[in-house]
Motif scaffolding. Structure first.
Motif, short mmCIF file in Angstrom:
data_model
loop_
_atom_site.label_atom_id
_atom_site.label_comp_id
_atom_site.label_asym_id
_atom_site.label_seq_id
_atom_site.Cartn_x
_atom_site.Cartn_y
_atom_site.Cartn_z
N THR A 268 -12.60 4.19 0.56
CA THR A 268 -11.77 3.17 -0.08
C THR A 268 -10.49 3.84 -0.55
OG1 THR A 268 -12.73 3.58 -2.23
CG2 THR A 268 -13.83 1.92 -0.84
N ASP A 269 -9.67 3.11 -1.29
CA ASP A 269 -8.45 3.69 -1.85
C ASP A 269 -8.74 4.91 -2.72
OD1 ASP A 269 -6.78 1.97 -0.60
OD2 ASP A 269 -6.37 0.71 -2.33
N THR A 270 -9.90 4.95 -3.33
CA THR A 270 -10.26 6.10 -4.17
C THR A 270 -10.21 7.38 -3.36
OG1 THR A 270 -11.70 4.69 -5.47
CG2 THR A 270 -12.05 7.05 -5.66
N LEU A 271 -10.65 7.33 -2.13
CA LEU A 271 -10.64 8.51 -1.28
C LEU A 271 -9.27 8.77 -0.70
CD1 LEU A 271 -12.24 10.80 0.09
CD2 LEU A 271 -12.73 9.21 1.94
N GLY B 272 -5.84 -2.60 7.16
CA GLY B 272 -5.60 -3.53 6.06
C GLY B 272 -4.17 -3.47 5.57
N ASP B 273 -3.92 -4.29 4.57
CA ASP B 273 -2.56 -4.43 4.05
C ASP B 273 -2.15 -3.22 3.21
OD1 ASP B 273 -2.38 -6.91 5.21
OD2 ASP B 273 -3.07 -7.97 3.45
N VAL B 274 -0.92 -2.82 3.40
CA VAL B 274 -0.30 -1.78 2.60
C VAL B 274 1.00 -2.37 2.07
CG1 VAL B 274 0.64 0.55 2.63
CG2 VAL B 274 -1.32 0.00 4.06
N ASP B 275 1.27 -2.20 0.78
CA ASP B 275 2.42 -2.86 0.17
C ASP B 275 3.77 -2.26 0.54
OD1 ASP B 275 0.82 -4.74 -1.08
OD2 ASP B 275 0.56 -3.51 -2.87
N ASP B 276 3.85 -0.92 0.58
CA ASP B 276 5.13 -0.30 0.91
C ASP B 276 4.90 1.03 1.61
OD1 ASP B 276 4.94 1.84 -1.13
OD2 ASP B 276 5.31 0.24 -2.57
N ALA B 277 5.98 1.58 2.16
CA ALA B 277 5.89 2.82 2.93
C ALA B 277 5.42 3.98 2.07
CB ALA B 277 7.22 3.14 3.58
N ASP B 278 5.81 4.03 0.81
CA ASP B 278 5.35 5.10 -0.09
C ASP B 278 3.83 5.06 -0.24
OD1 ASP B 278 7.90 6.07 -0.50
OD2 ASP B 278 8.22 4.87 -2.31
N GLU B 279 3.29 3.88 -0.40
CA GLU B 279 1.83 3.73 -0.51
C GLU B 279 1.15 4.17 0.79
OE1 GLU B 279 -1.60 0.30 -1.13
OE2 GLU B 279 0.50 -0.29 -1.24
N LEU B 280 1.76 3.82 1.91
CA LEU B 280 1.20 4.22 3.20
C LEU B 280 1.12 5.74 3.33
CD1 LEU B 280 0.32 3.32 6.09
CD2 LEU B 280 2.70 3.67 6.74
N ILE B 281 2.19 6.41 2.98
CA ILE B 281 2.21 7.88 3.07
C ILE B 281 1.20 8.48 2.10
CG2 ILE B 281 3.64 9.94 2.77
CD1 ILE B 281 4.24 8.15 5.28
N GLN B 282 1.09 7.91 0.91
CA GLN B 282 0.11 8.40 -0.07
C GLN B 282 -1.31 8.23 0.46
OE1 GLN B 282 0.68 10.05 -2.88
NE2 GLN B 282 -1.48 10.21 -3.35
N ASP C 187 10.93 -4.73 -1.90
CA ASP C 187 10.67 -3.56 -1.07
C ASP C 187 10.19 -4.01 0.30
OD1 ASP C 187 9.95 -1.24 0.18
OD2 ASP C 187 8.72 -0.48 -1.45
N LEU C 188 11.03 -3.82 1.29
CA LEU C 188 10.69 -4.25 2.65
C LEU C 188 10.38 -3.05 3.55
CD1 LEU C 188 13.36 -7.05 3.06
CD2 LEU C 188 10.90 -7.33 2.79
N SER C 189 10.10 -1.90 2.97
CA SER C 189 9.86 -0.70 3.77
C SER C 189 8.68 -0.86 4.71
CB SER C 189 9.67 0.52 2.87
OG SER C 189 8.58 0.33 1.98
N MET C 190 7.61 -1.46 4.25
CA MET C 190 6.44 -1.63 5.10
C MET C 190 6.72 -2.68 6.19
SD MET C 190 3.64 -0.12 5.43
CE MET C 190 2.65 -0.36 6.88
N ALA C 191 7.43 -3.75 5.84
CA ALA C 191 7.80 -4.76 6.83
C ALA C 191 8.64 -4.13 7.93
CB ALA C 191 8.56 -5.90 6.16
N GLU C 192 9.56 -3.25 7.56
CA GLU C 192 10.39 -2.57 8.56
C GLU C 192 9.55 -1.68 9.46
OE1 GLU C 192 13.20 -0.78 5.91
OE2 GLU C 192 14.64 -2.43 6.15
N MET C 193 8.56 -1.03 8.89
CA MET C 193 7.69 -0.17 9.70
C MET C 193 6.82 -0.99 10.65
SD MET C 193 6.55 2.80 7.05
CE MET C 193 5.74 3.80 8.28
N ILE C 194 6.34 -2.14 10.18
CA ILE C 194 5.46 -2.97 11.01
C ILE C 194 6.19 -3.48 12.24
CG2 ILE C 194 4.23 -5.18 11.09
CD1 ILE C 194 3.35 -4.63 8.19
N VAL C 195 7.44 -3.90 12.09
CA VAL C 195 8.16 -4.48 13.22
C VAL C 195 8.99 -3.46 13.99
CG1 VAL C 195 8.21 -6.77 12.16
CG2 VAL C 195 10.15 -5.22 11.86
#
Length: 124
Positions: free
Chosen positions: A29-32, A48-58, A106-114
């Motif tokens: 899960t996110d804990t790991l 699953g859903d990721v809110d922004d690119a920073d969260e994705l990298i983390q 923050d549209l960083s994740m939207a930009e990455m998706i498309v």
């Protein structure tokens, strides 16, 4: 993760580069996925859903951190067609001359998706 004695045993399995005694697949899960360093892991797969690119990298963690053990680490992200449609809609609203109250800041994740993807053959 779990109790400390269980966590330490789990971390040893995650850090073991030996394919016979180490852990090959980890489902967490996110804990790991946040704040853990797994230097010998080659791939991180996020579903699953990721809110922004920073969260994705983390969430990707330090996959491939040890370049002597892992030379071609990858982050693989699976998103739904609905997430892609929402990303396209948010970017279209951002680019519209009319202001929109529904466009996230923050549209960083939207930009990455498309973003257009290169296939392995195109990278050569």
């Amino acid at each position: 993760m779990n109790f400390e004695y269980h966590n330490s045993a789990t971390r040893k399995l995650l850090d073991d580069p030996d394919t016979k005694s180490g852990c090959q697949i980890v489902i967490g899960t996110d804990t790991l996925s946040v704040g853990i360093n797994i230097p010998v892991r080659q791939d991180a797969i996020i579903v699953g859903d990721v809110d922004d690119a920073d969260e994705l990298i983390q969430k990707a963690g330090c996959v491939g951190h040890n370049r002597k053990l892992v030379t071609d680490a990858r982050l693989i992200v699976y998103v739904t067609s609905a997430a892609r449609a929402a990303a396209e809609k948010a970017l279209k609203a951002r680019d519209s001359p009319l202001p929109s109250k529904t466009t996230p800041s923050d549209l960083s994740m939207a930009e990455m998706i498309v973003a257009p993807c290169k296939t392995e053959a195109q990278n050569r």
